[in-house]
Design a protein around this motif. Structure first.
Motif, PDB file in Angstrom:
ATOM      1  N   LEU A 103       0.852  -1.192   0.000  1.00  0.00           N
ATOM      2  CA  LEU A 103       0.000   0.000   0.000  1.00  0.00           C
ATOM      3  C   LEU A 103       0.887   1.240   0.000  1.00  0.00           C
ATOM      4  CD1 LEU A 103      -2.635  -0.973   2.744  1.00  0.00           C
ATOM      5  CD2 LEU A 103      -2.684  -1.449   0.288  1.00  0.00           C
ATOM      6  N   GLU A 104       0.693   2.095  -0.961  1.00  0.00           N
ATOM      7  CA  GLU A 104       1.479   3.346  -1.049  1.00  0.00           C
ATOM      8  C   GLU A 104       0.498   4.464  -1.347  1.00  0.00           C
ATOM      9  OE1 GLU A 104       4.803   4.729  -0.809  1.00  0.00           O
ATOM     10  OE2 GLU A 104       3.452   6.435  -1.166  1.00  0.00           O
ATOM     11  N   LYS A 136      10.542   9.655  -2.275  1.00  0.00           N
ATOM     12  CA  LYS A 136      11.731  10.191  -1.589  1.00  0.00           C
ATOM     13  C   LYS A 136      13.010   9.643  -2.216  1.00  0.00           C
ATOM     14  CE  LYS A 136      11.828  11.341   2.786  1.00  0.00           C
ATOM     15  NZ  LYS A 136      11.698  11.175   4.254  1.00  0.00           N
ATOM     16  N   THR A 193      16.946  11.322  -3.504  1.00  0.00           N
ATOM     17  CA  THR A 193      18.168  11.048  -2.739  1.00  0.00           C
ATOM     18  C   THR A 193      19.417  11.386  -3.542  1.00  0.00           C
ATOM     19  OG1 THR A 193      18.090   8.756  -3.449  1.00  0.00           O
ATOM     20  CG2 THR A 193      17.177   9.233  -1.278  1.00  0.00           C
ATOM     21  N   CYS A 237      -3.135   3.663  -2.161  1.00  0.00           N
ATOM     22  CA  CYS A 237      -4.133   3.670  -1.095  1.00  0.00           C
ATOM     23  C   CYS A 237      -3.465   4.131   0.197  1.00  0.00           C
ATOM     24  CB  CYS A 237      -4.577   2.205  -0.989  1.00  0.00           C
ATOM     25  SG  CYS A 237      -5.634   1.796   0.323  1.00  0.00           S
ATOM     26  N   LYS A 238      -4.179   4.907   1.004  1.00  0.00           N
ATOM     27  CA  LYS A 238      -3.586   5.389   2.257  1.00  0.00           C
ATOM     28  C   LYS A 238      -3.956   4.458   3.406  1.00  0.00           C
ATOM     29  CE  LYS A 238      -3.523   9.543   5.182  1.00  0.00           C
ATOM     30  NZ  LYS A 238      -2.066   9.693   5.322  1.00  0.00           N
ATOM     31  N   ALA A 239      -2.964   3.943   4.097  1.00  0.00           N
ATOM     32  CA  ALA A 239      -3.243   3.113   5.274  1.00  0.00           C
ATOM     33  C   ALA A 239      -3.698   4.013   6.417  1.00  0.00           C
ATOM     34  CB  ALA A 239      -1.986   2.351   5.672  1.00  0.00           C
ATOM     35  N   TYR A 258      10.653  15.952   5.115  1.00  0.00           N
ATOM     36  CA  TYR A 258      10.269  16.062   3.700  1.00  0.00           C
ATOM     37  C   TYR A 258       8.902  15.400   3.501  1.00  0.00           C
ATOM     38  CZ  TYR A 258      14.798  17.838   2.071  1.00  0.00           C
ATOM     39  OH  TYR A 258      15.924  18.609   1.854  1.00  0.00           O
ATOM     40  N   GLY A 315       5.575  11.970   1.253  1.00  0.00           N
ATOM     41  CA  GLY A 315       4.676  10.941   1.784  1.00  0.00           C
ATOM     42  C   GLY A 315       5.021  10.502   3.198  1.00  0.00           C
ATOM     43  N   ALA A 330      10.480  -1.766   9.139  1.00  0.00           N
ATOM     44  CA  ALA A 330      11.636  -1.619   8.248  1.00  0.00           C
ATOM     45  C   ALA A 330      11.855  -0.148   7.934  1.00  0.00           C
ATOM     46  CB  ALA A 330      11.403  -2.389   6.950  1.00  0.00           C
ATOM     47  N   ASN A 353      22.077   5.585   5.468  1.00  0.00           N
ATOM     48  CA  ASN A 353      20.657   5.585   5.836  1.00  0.00           C
ATOM     49  C   ASN A 353      19.853   4.681   4.912  1.00  0.00           C
ATOM     50  OD1 ASN A 353      20.171   7.326   8.240  1.00  0.00           O
ATOM     51  ND2 ASN A 353      21.384   8.740   6.991  1.00  0.00           N
ATOM     52  N   LEU A 354      20.179   4.727   3.627  1.00  0.00           N
ATOM     53  CA  LEU A 354      19.490   3.784   2.727  1.00  0.00           C
ATOM     54  C   LEU A 354      19.918   2.358   3.039  1.00  0.00           C
ATOM     55  CD1 LEU A 354      19.325   5.671  -0.684  1.00  0.00           C
ATOM     56  CD2 LEU A 354      17.417   4.904   0.734  1.00  0.00           C
TER      57      LEU A 354
HETATM   58  C1  FAD Z   1      16.518  15.042   0.199  1.00  0.00           C
HETATM   59  C2  FAD Z   1      16.958  13.700   0.753  1.00  0.00           C
HETATM   60  C3  FAD Z   1      18.093  13.097   0.223  1.00  0.00           C
HETATM   61  C4  FAD Z   1      18.542  11.873   0.747  1.00  0.00           C
HETATM   62  N1  FAD Z   1      19.633  11.272   0.182  1.00  0.00           N
HETATM   63  C5  FAD Z   1      20.065  10.090   0.674  1.00  0.00           C
HETATM   64  C6  FAD Z   1      21.151   9.406   0.043  1.00  0.00           C
HETATM   65  O1  FAD Z   1      21.662   9.829  -0.998  1.00  0.00           O
HETATM   66  N2  FAD Z   1      21.588   8.250   0.635  1.00  0.00           N
HETATM   67  C7  FAD Z   1      21.004   7.723   1.765  1.00  0.00           C
HETATM   68  O2  FAD Z   1      21.472   6.692   2.258  1.00  0.00           O
HETATM   69  N3  FAD Z   1      19.918   8.308   2.321  1.00  0.00           N
HETATM   70  C8  FAD Z   1      19.436   9.463   1.796  1.00  0.00           C
HETATM   71  N4  FAD Z   1      18.313  10.044   2.345  1.00  0.00           N
HETATM   72  C9  FAD Z   1      17.588   9.324   3.429  1.00  0.00           C
HETATM   73  C10 FAD Z   1      16.737   8.216   2.814  1.00  0.00           C
HETATM   74  O3  FAD Z   1      16.044   8.719   1.695  1.00  0.00           O
HETATM   75  C11 FAD Z   1      15.715   7.662   3.813  1.00  0.00           C
HETATM   76  O4  FAD Z   1      16.370   7.291   4.990  1.00  0.00           O
HETATM   77  C12 FAD Z   1      14.978   6.465   3.209  1.00  0.00           C
HETATM   78  O5  FAD Z   1      14.247   6.868   2.068  1.00  0.00           O
HETATM   79  C13 FAD Z   1      14.058   5.809   4.217  1.00  0.00           C
HETATM   80  O6  FAD Z   1      13.351   4.800   3.558  1.00  0.00           O
HETATM   81  P1  FAD Z   1      11.930   4.322   4.085  1.00  0.00           P
HETATM   82  O7  FAD Z   1      11.462   3.301   3.087  1.00  0.00           O
HETATM   83  O8  FAD Z   1      12.003   3.937   5.490  1.00  0.00           O
HETATM   84  O9  FAD Z   1      10.995   5.602   4.010  1.00  0.00           O
HETATM   85  P2  FAD Z   1      10.485   6.488   2.754  1.00  0.00           P
HETATM   86  O10 FAD Z   1      11.493   6.445   1.658  1.00  0.00           O
HETATM   87  O11 FAD Z   1      10.122   7.813   3.315  1.00  0.00           O
HETATM   88  O12 FAD Z   1       9.177   5.714   2.246  1.00  0.00           O
HETATM   89  C14 FAD Z   1       8.031   5.627   3.054  1.00  0.00           C
HETATM   90  C15 FAD Z   1       6.841   5.492   2.140  1.00  0.00           C
HETATM   91  O13 FAD Z   1       5.692   5.178   2.929  1.00  0.00           O
HETATM   92  C16 FAD Z   1       4.600   5.861   2.365  1.00  0.00           C
HETATM   93  N5  FAD Z   1       3.571   6.074   3.424  1.00  0.00           N
HETATM   94  C17 FAD Z   1       3.704   6.739   4.585  1.00  0.00           C
HETATM   95  N6  FAD Z   1       2.559   6.716   5.275  1.00  0.00           N
HETATM   96  C18 FAD Z   1       1.670   6.013   4.523  1.00  0.00           C
HETATM   97  C19 FAD Z   1       0.296   5.646   4.694  1.00  0.00           C
HETATM   98  N7  FAD Z   1      -0.397   6.002   5.779  1.00  0.00           N
HETATM   99  N8  FAD Z   1      -0.288   4.902   3.727  1.00  0.00           N
HETATM  100  C20 FAD Z   1       0.382   4.538   2.606  1.00  0.00           C
HETATM  101  N9  FAD Z   1       1.668   4.870   2.387  1.00  0.00           N
HETATM  102  C21 FAD Z   1       2.312   5.602   3.344  1.00  0.00           C
HETATM  103  C22 FAD Z   1       5.159   7.189   1.888  1.00  0.00           C
HETATM  104  O14 FAD Z   1       4.314   7.782   0.921  1.00  0.00           O
HETATM  105  C23 FAD Z   1       6.528   6.779   1.381  1.00  0.00           C
HETATM  106  O15 FAD Z   1       6.515   6.518  -0.004  1.00  0.00           O
HETATM  107  C24 FAD Z   1      17.838  11.246   1.820  1.00  0.00           C
HETATM  108  C25 FAD Z   1      16.687  11.864   2.326  1.00  0.00           C
HETATM  109  C26 FAD Z   1      16.246  13.076   1.800  1.00  0.00           C
HETATM  110  C27 FAD Z   1      15.002  13.708   2.349  1.00  0.00           C
END
Ligand code: FAD
Length: 405
Positions: free
Chosen positions: A17-18, A26, A30, A116-118, A152, A156, A364, A378-379
């Motif tokens: 679900l996204e 995001k 990056t 879809c929003k959770a 940011y 999302g 995760a 971080n990634l």
């Molecule tokens: C500008 C920027 C540059 C960056 N560059 C780097 C880099 O080069 N290298 C690096 O290691 N890290 C980088 N980071 C950090 C890295 O992007 C994050 O740590 C990483 O994306 C986290 O992954 P995640 O899947 O946990 O969260 P996210 O990537 O934030 O994904 C979470 C997803 O969940 C979805 N979501 C949230 N709530 C709901 C809901 N209620 N229902 C449905 N969907 C939902 C969101 O829409 C989103 O798509 C950067 C961050 C930023 C802001």
């Protein structure tokens, strides 16, 4: 995305679900659109760059290491290259290639993506039963919560997952920004707004003698303080604004030691000996910095250069080698590259990323109370935890003889 296909590879039927139209919003931002996908380093080195949660992540990082990340994306058809500081990027310099590779992997493993929003996670007794969402309730035997942090938010990551976890009894440790611009002497910095200093050295301190952080690179002045790669990296080492007073020292001429810089200043002073002090620094410093340096030096701007004493000149040299800025506070979490804080580590099984409170719930990515310095770490946290959570959730489904995750 990686968590969903890792679960599917274990035989589970997976629904992702996204809430956004497109996946990986995001991720596309990056690395300034280039995606610093990981760091080409050992697990031990990666752990050294993860100040919060390193010990907890030991197992997950060993299970899916930085080198596994590289092999994974290369196998998905994304050639990678390694740059300064062992930062790894796609050869194409295009973050969309990483998103596309993950999307293809999801397709190959039959993950279904639903826009879809959770709204929450449903549970009965101590086990998950499903996810309630804008399109109804999706019943399932396991849920992986990977909603990201809360910076940011236009991408999302609005922090929804923290509320879902809290509602199920989880603790969310205090949330704040890391890798975030810093507020520092705004009146002074606003006079240098827009100035990017290249090839300078910055050291951050908390009052102790040893720097918390020091590195050479680029620093940006803004209307409120400092940002740019060095400002953001320094912020990740400032973790206790309540108790500590932080400051940075900027070496504007790291290529010259004090003696050499003094000779250089002397040369300029001899050349411009009949000028006012305010008119003799143009060859040494950026135009926007000159009034600020003059003010901090305490030397009257209208002093004739030939009248400047040795002590005054040495004070100027020291100022250029160690320009001090006191840090007031970080900017709000919304402006941070990562969110520090999150689901308390003690409530998560580090091997499986499963909740110790609600069975069948997995975490995760950035939602977990772990964050790292810049460099692709971080990634890497996201990849390693996603892989572990995906495999564990998939195995749970298989064992239960169910199919849905
Ligand atoms: C500008 C920027 C540059 C960056 N560059 C780097 C880099 O080069 N290298 C690096 O290691 N890290 C980088 N980071 C950090 C890295 O992007 C994050 O740590 C990483 O994306 C986290 O992954 P995640 O899947 O946990 O969260 P996210 O990537 O934030 O994904 C979470 C997803 O969940 C979805 N979501 C949230 N709530 C709901 C809901 N209620 N229902 C449905 N969907 C939902 C969101 O829409 C989103 O798509 C950067 C961050 C930023 C802001």
């Amino acid at each position: 995305m990686l968590a969903s296909s890792s679960a599917a590879e274990r035989g589970a039927r997976v629904l992702l679900l996204e809430q956004n139209d497109r996946l990986g919003k995001k991720l596309r931002l990056t690395g300034k659109g280039r995606c610093n996908v990981t760091n080409d380093c050992t697990v031990a080195e990666a752990l050294g760059s993860i100040p919060t949660g390193g010990r907890f992540l030991h197992g997950a990082l060993n299970g899916f290491s930085p080198r596994d990340t590289m092999a994974f994306f290369e196998a998905l058809g994304v050639p990678l290259k390694t740059e300064r500081g062992s930062r790894v990027f796609p050869v194409s310099d295009d973050a969309r290639d990483i998103v596309e590779a993950l999307r293809r992997h999801m397709e190959k493993t039959d993950v279904i993506h639903k826009r879809c929003k959770a709204l929450g996670i449903t549970a009965e007794g101590d086990g998950v039963t499903g996810v309630s969402a804008t399109e109804g309730v999706f019943e399932c035997g396991a849920v992986i919560l990977a909603t990201g942090g809360m910076s940011y938010s236009a991408t999302g990551s609005t922090g929804d997952g923290y509320a879902f976890a809290r509602a199920l009894g989880h603790t969310v440790t205090p949330l704040r920004g890391s890798l975030v611009p810093l507020v520092t002497e705004p009146e002074l910095c606003s006079r240098m707004q827009g100035l990017t200093l290249k090839n300078i050295r910055l050291a951050a301190f908390d009052g102790g003698k040893r720097p918390l952080f020091q590195e050479s690179g680029e620093l940006l002045f803004t209307h409120f303080g400092i940002s740019g790669p060095l400002g953001l990296s320094a912020s990740a080492h400032m973790r206790d604004f309540g108790a500590k007073r932080y400051y940075v020292l900027i070496d504007l001429k790291p290529g010259l030691d004090e003696k050499k810089l003094d000779l250089r200043v002397l040369r300029d002073f001899e050349k411009f000996s009949n000028r006012d002090f305010s008119n003799c620094l143009g060859q040494l410093l950026n135009r926007l910095m000159i009034p600020v340096i003059i003010e901090k030096s305490g030397i009257p701007p209208d002093s004739k250069v030939h009248s400047i004493t040795r002590e005054q000149r040495l004070r100027l040299v020291s100022l250029i080698k160690a320009f001090r800025l006191d840090i007031e506070r970080p900017r709000p979490v919304e402006e941070a590259i990562v969110t520090s804080g999150g689901i308390a580590l003690g409530e998560i099984n580090p091997k499986t990323l499963e909740s110790k409170i609600v069975s069948g719930l997995y975490f995760a990515g950035e939602i977990i109370d772990a964050d790292a310095y810049t460099g692709g770490y971080n990634l890497q946290i996201a990849w390693s935890t996603a892989y572990a959570a995906g495999r564990a959730a998939g195995s749970r489904i298989q064992k239960q003889g169910e199919t849905d995750c």
